[in-house]
Design a protein around this motif. Structure first.
Motif, PDB file in Angstrom:
ATOM      1  N   ILE B 274      15.586   9.671 -50.350  1.00 20.11           N
ATOM      2  CA  ILE B 274      14.237   9.762 -49.791  1.00 20.11           C
ATOM      3  C   ILE B 274      13.600  11.050 -50.287  1.00 20.11           C
ATOM      4  O   ILE B 274      14.240  12.107 -50.276  1.00 20.11           O
ATOM      5  N   VAL B 275      12.370  10.959 -50.719  1.00 19.72           N
ATOM      6  CA  VAL B 275      11.602  12.136 -51.147  1.00 19.72           C
ATOM      7  C   VAL B 275      10.370  12.210 -50.266  1.00 19.72           C
ATOM      8  O   VAL B 275       9.814  11.180 -49.881  1.00 19.72           O
ATOM      9  N   GLU B 276       9.962  13.428 -49.929  1.00 22.70           N
ATOM     10  CA  GLU B 276       8.816  13.552 -49.029  1.00 22.70           C
ATOM     11  C   GLU B 276       7.681  14.338 -49.653  1.00 22.70           C
ATOM     12  O   GLU B 276       7.861  15.477 -50.079  1.00 22.70           O
ATOM     13  N   SER B 277       6.523  13.717 -49.706  1.00 21.66           N
ATOM     14  CA  SER B 277       5.297  14.396 -50.122  1.00 21.66           C
ATOM     15  C   SER B 277       4.269  14.070 -49.043  1.00 21.66           C
ATOM     16  O   SER B 277       3.552  13.081 -49.126  1.00 21.66           O
ATOM     17  N   PRO B 278       4.212  14.904 -48.001  1.00 20.84           N
ATOM     18  CA  PRO B 278       3.450  14.529 -46.807  1.00 20.84           C
ATOM     19  C   PRO B 278       1.993  14.191 -47.098  1.00 20.84           C
ATOM     20  O   PRO B 278       1.336  14.822 -47.924  1.00 20.84           O
ATOM     21  N   THR B 279       1.500  13.180 -46.421  1.00 27.35           N
ATOM     22  CA  THR B 279       0.104  12.810 -46.564  1.00 27.35           C
ATOM     23  C   THR B 279      -0.709  13.409 -45.424  1.00 27.35           C
ATOM     24  O   THR B 279      -0.267  13.407 -44.282  1.00 27.35           O
ATOM     25  N   PRO B 280      -1.891  13.939 -45.704  1.00 29.80           N
ATOM     26  CA  PRO B 280      -2.698  14.505 -44.620  1.00 29.80           C
ATOM     27  C   PRO B 280      -3.123  13.475 -43.581  1.00 29.80           C
ATOM     28  O   PRO B 280      -3.433  13.834 -42.453  1.00 29.80           O
TER      29      PRO B 280
END
Lengths: 151, 332, 295
Positions: B274-280
């Motif tokens: 799992i990779v996380e690139s948070p969305t606003p």
């Protein structure tokens, strides 16, 4: 015809037609949710029960044949409302999502481990080959069975 | 007897939720007399674990321990309207609504605790299920106690309501630009296969798969979806079809005998990340996952078969007969 | 005249009454009792062994039997060695076969290939013989072994070679008052092997299966090659057998005979008949290659 049998520890008496399957009687007449109709032809395993401790597809068992016998569904594995150690392994390993396949999976695991407490991977895969699951991808279920086995 | 190995890659984008400018989620959180919370959502828990995720979100904001939060689903008469559980929308839409409802509860907790602790709400913080005066280690009160006291001592009802909808995006008449998606999640899968050149059978040996999900609020539940998706995608690639001779409708599959699913022993070795690139726009940055996890699997397998046999199979499922015909074509 | 009419009315009334009470579920405790019941109901009875193939005929409303005769309580699950011969009771399950000694290799492999613990523990060898493709794996193995079927009726016993059992799709050499009670394999040949291909390793039905039983790979004096999955019931590839007799199994012979293994086949959804015939050839080649290399 009237039949009587032990269902998860309780004696039940029910009127059945000779052509009624055990699954139909358990679900339609006795209102159980611990067995599921998935295909009615022995391909999916969601209907599995134990009859006198023998693994059976309830959709392929005539109800009349269980007269005077002991029928166990997955619910019958509880004792004093507590999950059995095997069922706890399923919970710990997140081995159920929608739960439709779970009764069959747990009972196959029980039947396997009762006979063969330390099964090999191949023996586990072969045993579970008759139980279809769409949600989990099987990995947590196999993990649960392995963790319940004596290794 | 030759076995050819191949490796294939596929990458996908996947939007979260419906983007019609009208798929709202509404939530009402109600406190129990003893301080426990009940989160009322009209949508459905299928086993995917949205109940757990929403309880985690509510706990994070209100300070009530997650085991003291009950999420109740599916009663459309008592819960406010929710559009439904589909389109990979649940965590995003319902999560955002739960955040808003939880913030209302949190405000009540802070205001009430301020009275109980004789401090200003701004000097308070919530952690480990208690409200603390910042910088003071011996002045705190249990959150559940605060909620209970709010109702019985301070005559304050403890109810939180939350609403979230993705606003409709219009299309720029000049440029055609629009913002139809709340957010995009991403996935990439590499599949390794082995092809038996005598029988045409394809075995999927290993699947490496990564999904970018914004924020995995519950990593174990995300992983559950990923694994389930791999098996579903593999089935779609190799065996599952309602009309095997489409567009000819003969041999329609009508039972699990001919609509064949993989079983426990048929699955490949799986490496999932799992990779996380948070969305606003998402709750704590989270994006939708549920559908995406199936989509990158079949194309990766098709590409792996291409790598193995030198021919791109262009319609699913990849039957052993199609593979043999392709092998013949490529002269292998 | 009045008496005649009364008689006719009484007769029809009786027949109707009999029809209503005739839908029954019967679990005889002895073979004799079972035979009595079969003689009474003949072809209007459904005989149930393990139930894994037969029960759904009723539940999916494909047949409407007047009676269901279950063989469950009969002492027909056994594997006995009688000198050179093996006798297997008709209700012996695949799991029980796997736990027994002296069972020829190809039959063990066919039983092993019935995946799923519940299926292994409930599917019987007798039922398997009647079940059409994609079932019938054990029947395919038995066919290559020249197995004989023991039919029983109140008139006595009748032995039917399995090679003479299948008269057509779902049409069997069994009389309406007979029950299959046991299978005999006399002097099983030294080498045998069964191989099948299903769509997944564990999941999915058999697409094609081949069973080969022979006495020697250096000079073939006795051989049985059975093919399953392509036709409703397994068949013997007699052309191939003729080509193998008297020969030493060589790579060349395997290759040339493989062309003749598959006779007819039917299209399926996923694969065509041409593919199935090819698959049967591949399985046959693999079996013989293994049998010759393990010399």
């Amino acid at each position: 015809m009237m039949i009587r049998f032990y269902l998860d520890g309780q004696l039940v008496e029910v009127d059945v037609k000779p052509t009624d399957t055990l699954l139909k009687v358990l679900v339609d007449k006795l209102g159980l949710t611990s067995v599921h109709y998935g295909c009615g032809e022995g391909s999916c395993g969601a209907c599995m029960v134990l009859v006198d401790d023998k693994l059976r597809y309830s959709c392929l068992t005539f109800a009349a044949s269980v007269n005077d016998k002991k029928v166990t569904t997955v619910a019958g594995l509880l004792s004093d409302h507590e999950l059995s150690p095997l069922q706890k392994k399923f919970v710990e390993n997140n081995a159920a999502q929608c739960g439709y396949c779970t009764p069959g999976m747990v009972l196959v695991a029980k039947a396997l481990l009762d006979k063969n407490p330390s099964p090999s991977d191949e023996e586990i895969f072969d045993a579970l080959a008759g139980n279809l699951c769409r949600c989990t991808g099987y990995v947590p279920i196999v993990k649960a069975v392995k963790s319940a086995a004596r290794r | 007897m030759a076995k050819l190995r191949g490796r294939g890659i596929a990458a996908i984008n996947y939007p979260t939720g419906m983007n019609l400018g009208g798929d709202p989620s509404q939530v009402v959180i109600v406190a129990q007399p003893d301080g426990r919370l009940v989160v009322n959502v009209a949508s459905v828990e299928l086993g995917q674990g949205i109940k757990t995720v929403l309880a985690q979100i509510a706990s994070e904001i209100t300070g009530v321990p997650v085991e003291d939060i009950e999420v109740r689903f599916g009663d459309t008469e008592s819960a406010p309207h929710d559009t439904g559980t589909f389109a990979s929308r649940s965590t995003h839409r319902m999560g955002n609504a739960v955040i808003k409802a939880s913030e209302e509860i949190r405000e009540i907790v802070l205001n009430t605790a301020a009275k109980m602790l004789e401090a200003s709400p701004n000097d308070l913080e919530i952690r480990e299920g208690r409200v603390w005066v910042k910088g003071v280690t011996d002045k705190s009160v249990e959150v559940k106690q605060v909620i209970s006291q709010a109702q019985f001592t301070y005559n304050t009802p403890v109810v939180g309501k939350g609403f979230y909808v993705k606003p409709k995006s219009s299309v720029d008449p000049e440029t055609g630009a629009s913002d139809p998606h709340s957010t995009m999640a991403h996935g990439c899968t590499v599949a390794e296969v082995e092809v038996d050149t005598e029988t045409g059978f394809v075995t999927v040996l290993k699947v490496y798969t990564v999904y970018e999900v914004g924020k995995a609020i519950n990593p174990q539940l995300v992983e559950s979806q990923i694994i389930g998706g791999i098996v579903m995608g593999m089935g779609a690639a190799l065996t599952e079809t309602v009309y095997p001779r489409y567009p000819v409708l003969d041999f329609q599959t009508t039972s699990f005998r001919d609509y064949v699913l993989p079983t426990a022993g048929d699955i490949p070795e799986i490496v999932a990340k799992i990779v996380e690139s948070p969305t606003p726009t998402g709750p704590f940055g989270a994006k939708g996952v549920g559908e995406m996890v199936v989509n990158s699997i079949a194309p990766a397998i098709v590409n792996a078969v291409y790598d193995a046999i030198g021919v791109q199979i262009t319609d699913l499922p990849i039957t052993p007969e199609k593979v043999l015909k392709a092998l013949k074509k490529s002269g292998r | 005249m009045k008496n005649m009419i009364t008689l006719i009315l009484v007769f029809f009334g009786l027949v109707t009454a009999l029809k209503e009470i005739n839908e029954s579920f019967l679990m005889p405790e002895s073979v004799n009792k079972a035979l009595q019941l079969k003689k009474l109901y003949r072809d209007s009875a459904l005989v149930v062994s393990g139930g894994t193939a037969s029960v759904q005929l009723v539940t999916k409303m494909l047949i409407s039997p007047a009676a269901i005769i279950s063989l469950e309580n009969l002492p027909l699950n056994y594997v006995k060695k009688k000198g050179n011969m093996i006798e297997i009771g008709a209700t012996t399950t695949a799991a029980e076969i796997l736990e027994s000694d002296g069972v020829p290799n190809c039959l063990l492999e066919a039983a092993k290939g019935i995946h799923g613990l519940a299926l292994k523990q409930n599917a019987t060898i007798g039922g398997n013989i009647f079940t059409p493709a994609p079932g019938g794996d054990m029947a395919t193995a038995l066919l290559s072994l020249d197995a004989q079927l023991i039919m029983s009726s109140s008139r006595g016993r009748r032995i039917v070679p399995l090679t003479k059992f299948y008269k057509g799709p779902l049409t069997y050499n069994i009389r309406s008052d007979e029950l299959l009670i046991a299978i005999r394999i006399g002097k099983p040949p030294k080498h045998s092997m069964f191989m099948k291909q299903s769509i997944y390793k564990y999941g999915g039905q058999t697409l094609a299966s081949v069973s080969v039983a022979l006495d020697s790979v250096d000079k073939v004096k006795r051989v049985g090659v059975a093919v399953g999955g392509l036709t409703p019931h397994p068949y013997r590839a007699s052309r191939v057998e003729k080509m193998l007799l008297g020969q030493k199994i060589s790579e060349e012979l395997i290759e040339t005979t493989a062309q003749n293994v598959a006779e007819e086949a039917s299209d399926t959804g996923l694969v065509s008949r041409e593919y199935l015939r090819h698959l049967a050839g591949v399985l046959y080649k693999r079996i013989l290659t293994r049998l010759t290399s393990s010399r």
